[in-house]
Design an enzyme around this catalytic site. Sequence first.
Site, PDB file in Angstrom:
ATOM      1  N   ASP A  13     -59.917 -24.139  -0.538  1.00  0.00           N
ATOM      2  CA  ASP A  13     -58.493 -23.842  -0.384  1.00  0.00           C
ATOM      3  C   ASP A  13     -58.206 -23.552   1.091  1.00  0.00           C
ATOM      4  O   ASP A  13     -59.118 -23.337   1.879  1.00  0.00           O
ATOM      5  CB  ASP A  13     -58.128 -22.610  -1.238  1.00  0.00           C
ATOM      6  CG  ASP A  13     -56.660 -22.223  -1.105  1.00  0.00           C
ATOM      7  OD1 ASP A  13     -55.804 -23.131  -1.059  1.00  0.00           O
ATOM      8  OD2 ASP A  13     -56.364 -21.016  -1.005  1.00  0.00           O
ATOM      9  N   SER A  14     -56.928 -23.484   1.406  1.00  0.00           N
ATOM     10  CA  SER A  14     -56.527 -23.147   2.772  1.00  0.00           C
ATOM     11  C   SER A  14     -56.811 -21.675   3.108  1.00  0.00           C
ATOM     12  O   SER A  14     -56.834 -21.317   4.278  1.00  0.00           O
ATOM     13  CB  SER A  14     -55.037 -23.430   2.935  1.00  0.00           C
ATOM     14  OG  SER A  14     -54.308 -22.740   1.943  1.00  0.00           O
ATOM     15  N   CYS A  76     -56.380 -26.055  -3.578  1.00  0.00           N
ATOM     16  CA  CYS A  76     -55.145 -25.951  -2.795  1.00  0.00           C
ATOM     17  C   CYS A  76     -54.180 -27.070  -3.178  1.00  0.00           C
ATOM     18  O   CYS A  76     -54.500 -28.258  -3.018  1.00  0.00           O
ATOM     19  CB  CYS A  76     -55.508 -26.054  -1.314  1.00  0.00           C
ATOM     20  SG  CYS A  76     -54.099 -26.006  -0.217  1.00  0.00           S
ATOM     21  N   GLU A 155     -49.255 -12.259  -0.633  1.00  0.00           N
ATOM     22  CA  GLU A 155     -50.283 -11.716   0.269  1.00  0.00           C
ATOM     23  C   GLU A 155     -50.003 -10.240   0.579  1.00  0.00           C
ATOM     24  O   GLU A 155     -50.907  -9.441   0.770  1.00  0.00           O
ATOM     25  CB  GLU A 155     -50.321 -12.519   1.566  1.00  0.00           C
ATOM     26  CG  GLU A 155     -50.594 -13.980   1.312  1.00  0.00           C
ATOM     27  CD  GLU A 155     -51.840 -14.505   1.988  1.00  0.00           C
ATOM     28  OE1 GLU A 155     -52.284 -13.873   2.940  1.00  0.00           O
ATOM     29  OE2 GLU A 155     -52.342 -15.546   1.529  1.00  0.00           O
ATOM     30  N   CYS A 187     -48.833 -23.827  -6.759  1.00  0.00           N
ATOM     31  CA  CYS A 187     -49.368 -23.212  -5.541  1.00  0.00           C
ATOM     32  C   CYS A 187     -50.383 -22.160  -5.966  1.00  0.00           C
ATOM     33  O   CYS A 187     -50.164 -21.463  -6.968  1.00  0.00           O
ATOM     34  CB  CYS A 187     -48.236 -22.560  -4.743  1.00  0.00           C
ATOM     35  SG  CYS A 187     -48.799 -21.636  -3.308  1.00  0.00           S
ATOM     36  N   HIS A 189     -50.995 -19.309  -5.027  1.00  0.00           N
ATOM     37  CA  HIS A 189     -50.566 -17.907  -5.042  1.00  0.00           C
ATOM     38  C   HIS A 189     -49.698 -17.552  -6.259  1.00  0.00           C
ATOM     39  O   HIS A 189     -49.583 -16.383  -6.598  1.00  0.00           O
ATOM     40  CB  HIS A 189     -49.765 -17.592  -3.777  1.00  0.00           C
ATOM     41  CG  HIS A 189     -50.597 -17.513  -2.538  1.00  0.00           C
ATOM     42  ND1 HIS A 189     -51.424 -18.542  -2.138  1.00  0.00           N
ATOM     43  CD2 HIS A 189     -50.742 -16.536  -1.612  1.00  0.00           C
ATOM     44  CE1 HIS A 189     -52.030 -18.197  -1.017  1.00  0.00           C
ATOM     45  NE2 HIS A 189     -51.631 -16.983  -0.676  1.00  0.00           N
TER      46      HIS A 189
HETATM   47  N1  DGL Z   1     -53.070 -22.866  -0.882  1.00  0.00           N
HETATM   48  C1  DGL Z   1     -51.732 -23.322  -0.640  1.00  0.00           C
HETATM   49  C2  DGL Z   1     -51.235 -24.107  -1.853  1.00  0.00           C
HETATM   50  O1  DGL Z   1     -51.755 -23.981  -2.942  1.00  0.00           O
HETATM   51  C3  DGL Z   1     -50.779 -22.164  -0.349  1.00  0.00           C
HETATM   52  C4  DGL Z   1     -51.033 -21.471   0.968  1.00  0.00           C
HETATM   53  C5  DGL Z   1     -50.811 -22.382   2.165  1.00  0.00           C
HETATM   54  O2  DGL Z   1     -49.653 -22.745   2.468  1.00  0.00           O
HETATM   55  O3  DGL Z   1     -51.817 -22.754   2.786  1.00  0.00           O
HETATM   56  O4  DGL Z   1     -50.315 -24.872  -1.730  1.00  0.00           O
END
Ligand code: DGL
Length: 268
Positions: A13-14, A76, A155, A187, A189
């Site tokens: 993931d990011s 991600c 977050e 997403c 989150h």
């Molecule tokens: N992990 C990203 C997603 O699922 C969200 C956080 C980001 O913008 O990097 O889209």
Amino acid sequence: MASLPEYPIGVFDSGVGGLTVVHALRRQLPRENIYYFGDTARVPYGVKSEETIARFATQIVEFLLEKRVKILIVACNTMAAVASQVIRGLSSVPVLDVIESGARGAALETRSRRVGVIGTLATVASGAYDQAIRRYDASIQIRSRACPLFVPLVEEGWLDHVVTRITAEEYLRPLCREAIDTLVLGCTHYPLLKPLLREVVGADVRLVDSAEAIARQTAELLEAEQLANPQTGVPDYHFFVTDVPQRFQEVGGRFLGRALENVHIVQM
Ligand code: DGL
């Protein structure tokens, strides 16, 4: 060389958000070893260009393949939305991504064939969910909305905060007006906002959590490829990150549902 069942699952993931997928995998597949990569130095990806996201994704995939993972899970949504072909082109092992799983979940859940999708700016702009859902059922009508404020709110830990509620009402009102019966949480989150989102959209709208959906799909894939880990000992979890920001343990622990151990810093 062929993968072996005891090799780890690679999840990336990011940032720390993809730990929602690790959390779901741990529940569904408690015997599996997991190597997680979170690009905590360069998050967020959701506001970056396709070229940059694809370049970062390439580096992460090469890193995890060197660690000999048996499958790759793109946790991600943003990377899955804009770099899925690049990732699949590079990978010598099977690849699953949250968009395919979420799309399948939505197609199975909807009765009215009116589906809402929420995600980052990059995910929504790519139209990847629309295409993936329509591959399952071309008659489904899709309404999408980027909700960029949700990532920083989660977050911050404001999972049930008045500011988050007002933001959610603002973002989701237009989708509710379209009489959707299913909402895809597109997403990493957003699963943490599930209780609040459920209140905002009402009990009649089904929420598709792509973390849960991909955990189920992973179990099916491992079974089909005869790659399920037969070992019964305590599984090995390692977390590779590009930075350990302030509050990392706290935020990461919130996503994972338990304390983070075996955290390694990687230079990229
Ligand atoms: N992990 C990203 C997603 O699922 C969200 C956080 C980001 O913008 O990097 O889209």
